[in-house]
Motif scaffolding. Structure first.
Motif, mmCIF file in Angstrom:
data_model
loop_
_atom_site.group_PDB
_atom_site.id
_atom_site.type_symbol
_atom_site.label_atom_id
_atom_site.label_comp_id
_atom_site.label_asym_id
_atom_site.label_seq_id
_atom_site.Cartn_x
_atom_site.Cartn_y
_atom_site.Cartn_z
ATOM 1 N N MET A 1 28.296 30.472 -62.155
ATOM 2 C CA MET A 1 27.335 29.387 -62.329
ATOM 3 C C MET A 1 26.740 28.961 -60.981
ATOM 4 S SD MET A 1 26.003 27.174 -64.485
ATOM 5 C CE MET A 1 25.459 25.534 -64.688
ATOM 6 N N ALA A 2 27.627 28.805 -59.980
ATOM 7 C CA ALA A 2 27.147 28.372 -58.667
ATOM 8 C C ALA A 2 26.234 29.429 -58.050
ATOM 9 C CB ALA A 2 28.317 28.071 -57.742
ATOM 10 N N HIS A 3 26.568 30.689 -58.253
ATOM 11 C CA HIS A 3 25.733 31.767 -57.710
ATOM 12 C C HIS A 3 24.338 31.735 -58.339
ATOM 13 C CE1 HIS A 3 24.733 35.533 -55.858
ATOM 14 N NE2 HIS A 3 24.418 36.053 -57.033
ATOM 15 N N PHE A 4 24.283 31.511 -59.640
ATOM 16 C CA PHE A 4 22.997 31.418 -60.343
ATOM 17 C C PHE A 4 22.176 30.241 -59.815
ATOM 18 C CE2 PHE A 4 20.593 29.374 -63.795
ATOM 19 C CZ PHE A 4 19.634 30.357 -64.010
ATOM 20 N N LEU A 5 22.839 29.084 -59.650
ATOM 21 C CA LEU A 5 22.123 27.897 -59.160
ATOM 22 C C LEU A 5 21.657 28.074 -57.721
ATOM 23 C CD1 LEU A 5 24.200 25.010 -60.760
ATOM 24 C CD2 LEU A 5 21.896 25.759 -61.368
ATOM 25 N N LEU A 6 22.448 28.780 -56.902
ATOM 26 C CA LEU A 6 21.999 29.059 -55.543
ATOM 27 C C LEU A 6 20.765 29.957 -55.549
ATOM 28 C CD1 LEU A 6 25.265 29.575 -53.469
ATOM 29 C CD2 LEU A 6 23.483 27.888 -53.081
ATOM 30 N N SER A 7 20.742 30.921 -56.452
ATOM 31 C CA SER A 7 19.579 31.799 -56.567
ATOM 32 C C SER A 7 18.349 31.013 -57.007
ATOM 33 C CB SER A 7 19.858 32.925 -57.565
ATOM 34 O OG SER A 7 20.918 33.720 -57.119
ATOM 35 N N VAL A 8 18.519 30.143 -57.992
ATOM 36 C CA VAL A 8 17.407 29.314 -58.460
ATOM 37 C C VAL A 8 16.919 28.410 -57.336
ATOM 38 C CG1 VAL A 8 16.758 27.461 -60.050
ATOM 39 C CG2 VAL A 8 18.080 29.407 -60.880
ATOM 40 N N SER A 9 17.854 27.842 -56.573
ATOM 41 C CA SER A 9 17.488 26.970 -55.463
ATOM 42 C C SER A 9 16.703 27.739 -54.400
ATOM 43 C CB SER A 9 18.752 26.365 -54.850
ATOM 44 O OG SER A 9 18.429 25.562 -53.744
ATOM 45 N N LEU A 10 17.135 28.943 -54.090
ATOM 46 C CA LEU A 10 16.435 29.760 -53.098
ATOM 47 C C LEU A 10 15.021 30.105 -53.565
ATOM 48 C CD1 LEU A 10 16.542 31.374 -50.449
ATOM 49 C CD2 LEU A 10 17.381 33.300 -51.798
ATOM 50 N N ILE A 11 14.900 30.494 -54.822
ATOM 51 C CA ILE A 11 13.582 30.830 -55.378
ATOM 52 C C ILE A 11 12.679 29.595 -55.396
ATOM 53 C CG2 ILE A 11 12.381 31.534 -57.494
ATOM 54 C CD1 ILE A 11 14.845 33.391 -58.014
ATOM 55 N N ALA A 12 13.237 28.452 -55.778
ATOM 56 C CA ALA A 12 12.450 27.218 -55.821
ATOM 57 C C ALA A 12 11.995 26.807 -54.422
ATOM 58 C CB ALA A 12 13.251 26.097 -56.481
ATOM 59 N N ASN A 13 12.855 26.978 -53.421
ATOM 60 C CA ASN A 13 12.452 26.661 -52.040
ATOM 61 C C ASN A 13 11.347 27.589 -51.562
ATOM 62 O OD1 ASN A 13 13.895 24.386 -51.045
ATOM 63 N ND2 ASN A 13 15.767 25.595 -51.110
ATOM 64 N N ALA A 14 11.448 28.875 -51.878
ATOM 65 C CA ALA A 14 10.401 29.825 -51.491
ATOM 66 C C ALA A 14 9.091 29.489 -52.195
ATOM 67 C CB ALA A 14 10.844 31.250 -51.819
ATOM 68 N N ALA A 15 9.170 29.144 -53.476
ATOM 69 C CA ALA A 15 7.974 28.772 -54.227
ATOM 70 C C ALA A 15 7.348 27.508 -53.645
ATOM 71 C CB ALA A 15 8.313 28.569 -55.703
ATOM 72 N N ALA A 16 8.183 26.544 -53.264
ATOM 73 C CA ALA A 16 7.670 25.303 -52.680
ATOM 74 C C ALA A 16 6.932 25.579 -51.373
ATOM 75 C CB ALA A 16 8.809 24.315 -52.448
ATOM 76 N N ALA A 17 7.455 26.484 -50.571
ATOM 77 C CA ALA A 17 6.773 26.836 -49.322
ATOM 78 C C ALA A 17 5.420 27.474 -49.614
ATOM 79 C CB ALA A 17 7.645 27.774 -48.500
ATOM 80 N N MET A 18 5.387 28.384 -50.579
ATOM 81 C CA MET A 18 4.133 29.049 -50.935
ATOM 82 C C MET A 18 3.131 28.035 -51.502
ATOM 83 S SD MET A 18 3.469 32.120 -53.660
ATOM 84 C CE MET A 18 3.841 31.059 -55.044
ATOM 85 N N PHE A 19 3.596 27.171 -52.400
ATOM 86 C CA PHE A 19 2.715 26.163 -52.983
ATOM 87 C C PHE A 19 2.203 25.201 -51.914
ATOM 88 C CE2 PHE A 19 5.221 26.579 -57.205
ATOM 89 C CZ PHE A 19 4.486 27.698 -57.542
ATOM 90 N N GLY A 20 3.058 24.841 -50.966
ATOM 91 C CA GLY A 20 2.644 23.952 -49.889
ATOM 92 C C GLY A 20 1.561 24.566 -49.013
ATOM 93 N N VAL A 21 1.679 25.862 -48.736
ATOM 94 C CA VAL A 21 0.654 26.551 -47.951
ATOM 95 C C VAL A 21 -0.671 26.572 -48.720
ATOM 96 C CG1 VAL A 21 -0.025 28.815 -47.045
ATOM 97 C CG2 VAL A 21 2.252 27.908 -46.573
ATOM 98 N N LEU A 22 -0.610 26.831 -50.025
ATOM 99 C CA LEU A 22 -1.830 26.820 -50.841
ATOM 100 C C LEU A 22 -2.462 25.429 -50.870
ATOM 101 C CD1 LEU A 22 -0.789 29.149 -53.783
ATOM 102 C CD2 LEU A 22 -2.638 29.539 -52.157
ATOM 103 N N ALA A 23 -1.640 24.390 -50.983
ATOM 104 C CA ALA A 23 -2.166 23.018 -50.977
ATOM 105 C C ALA A 23 -2.851 22.717 -49.647
ATOM 106 C CB ALA A 23 -1.042 22.012 -51.221
ATOM 107 N N ALA A 24 -2.223 23.117 -48.554
ATOM 108 C CA ALA A 24 -2.820 22.889 -47.238
ATOM 109 C C ALA A 24 -4.139 23.647 -47.101
ATOM 110 C CB ALA A 24 -1.846 23.317 -46.146
ATOM 111 N N TYR A 25 -4.197 24.863 -47.616
ATOM 112 C CA TYR A 25 -5.413 25.669 -47.566
ATOM 113 C C TYR A 25 -6.567 24.954 -48.275
ATOM 114 C CZ TYR A 25 -8.710 29.356 -48.841
ATOM 115 O OH TYR A 25 -9.853 30.085 -49.055
ATOM 116 N N PHE A 26 -6.320 24.476 -49.500
ATOM 117 C CA PHE A 26 -7.381 23.814 -50.255
ATOM 118 C C PHE A 26 -7.775 22.485 -49.618
ATOM 119 C CE2 PHE A 26 -6.144 26.713 -53.723
ATOM 120 C CZ PHE A 26 -7.399 27.200 -54.030
ATOM 121 N N TRP A 27 -6.813 21.729 -49.106
ATOM 122 C CA TRP A 27 -7.153 20.454 -48.476
ATOM 123 C C TRP A 27 -7.904 20.659 -47.162
ATOM 124 C CZ3 TRP A 27 -1.830 18.282 -50.106
ATOM 125 C CH2 TRP A 27 -1.967 17.619 -51.319
ATOM 126 N N LEU A 28 -7.555 21.689 -46.422
ATOM 127 C CA LEU A 28 -8.295 21.987 -45.201
ATOM 128 C C LEU A 28 -9.732 22.391 -45.534
ATOM 129 C CD1 LEU A 28 -8.218 22.317 -42.118
ATOM 130 C CD2 LEU A 28 -7.570 24.690 -42.502
#
Length: 106
Positions: A1-28
């Motif tokens: 269970m913990a391994h699965f949640l760590l994987s989800v957390s890692l994927i969510a952090n990577a997605a957040a970084a990508m989404f943040g870059v896209l948000a910055a691109y559009f706002w710029l």
């Protein structure tokens, strides 16, 4: 269970970084957007009415169309920013669940 949640957390952090870059691109892009007025008539032979202003460099800018373009780009930036925030919330929630599971608090 913990391994699965760590994987989800890692994927969510990577997605957040990508989404943040896209948000910055559009706002710029929204902060730099401007529409240059057309000097040619429309297909029916009439010139469109426009509110013309001048930018910092003295260039003529069509105000209403510029505001509409900036609004569209700001909306897209806000959408990507909200997705980034949601992804970070999911990542943090996974970390909290893992902590509770390991500490025996649950």
């Amino acid at each position: 269970m913990a391994h699965f949640l760590l994987s989800v957390s890692l994927i969510a952090n990577a997605a957040a970084a990508m989404f943040g870059v896209l948000a910055a691109y559009f706002w710029l892009n929204a902060s730099r957007a401007k529409v240059i007025p057309k000097d040619r008539p429309s297909p029916d032979g009439w010139f469109d009415a426009a509110i013309i202003t001048h930018g910092a460099d003295g260039e003529a800018i069509e105000a209403i169309d510029t505001l509409m373009l900036q609004s569209k780009l700001n909306g897209r930036g806000a959408l990507w920013g909200a997705l980034a925030a949601g992804s970070l919330a999911i990542a943090q929630l996974c970390q909290v669940v893992i902590w509770f599971a390991r500490s025996g608090a649950a």
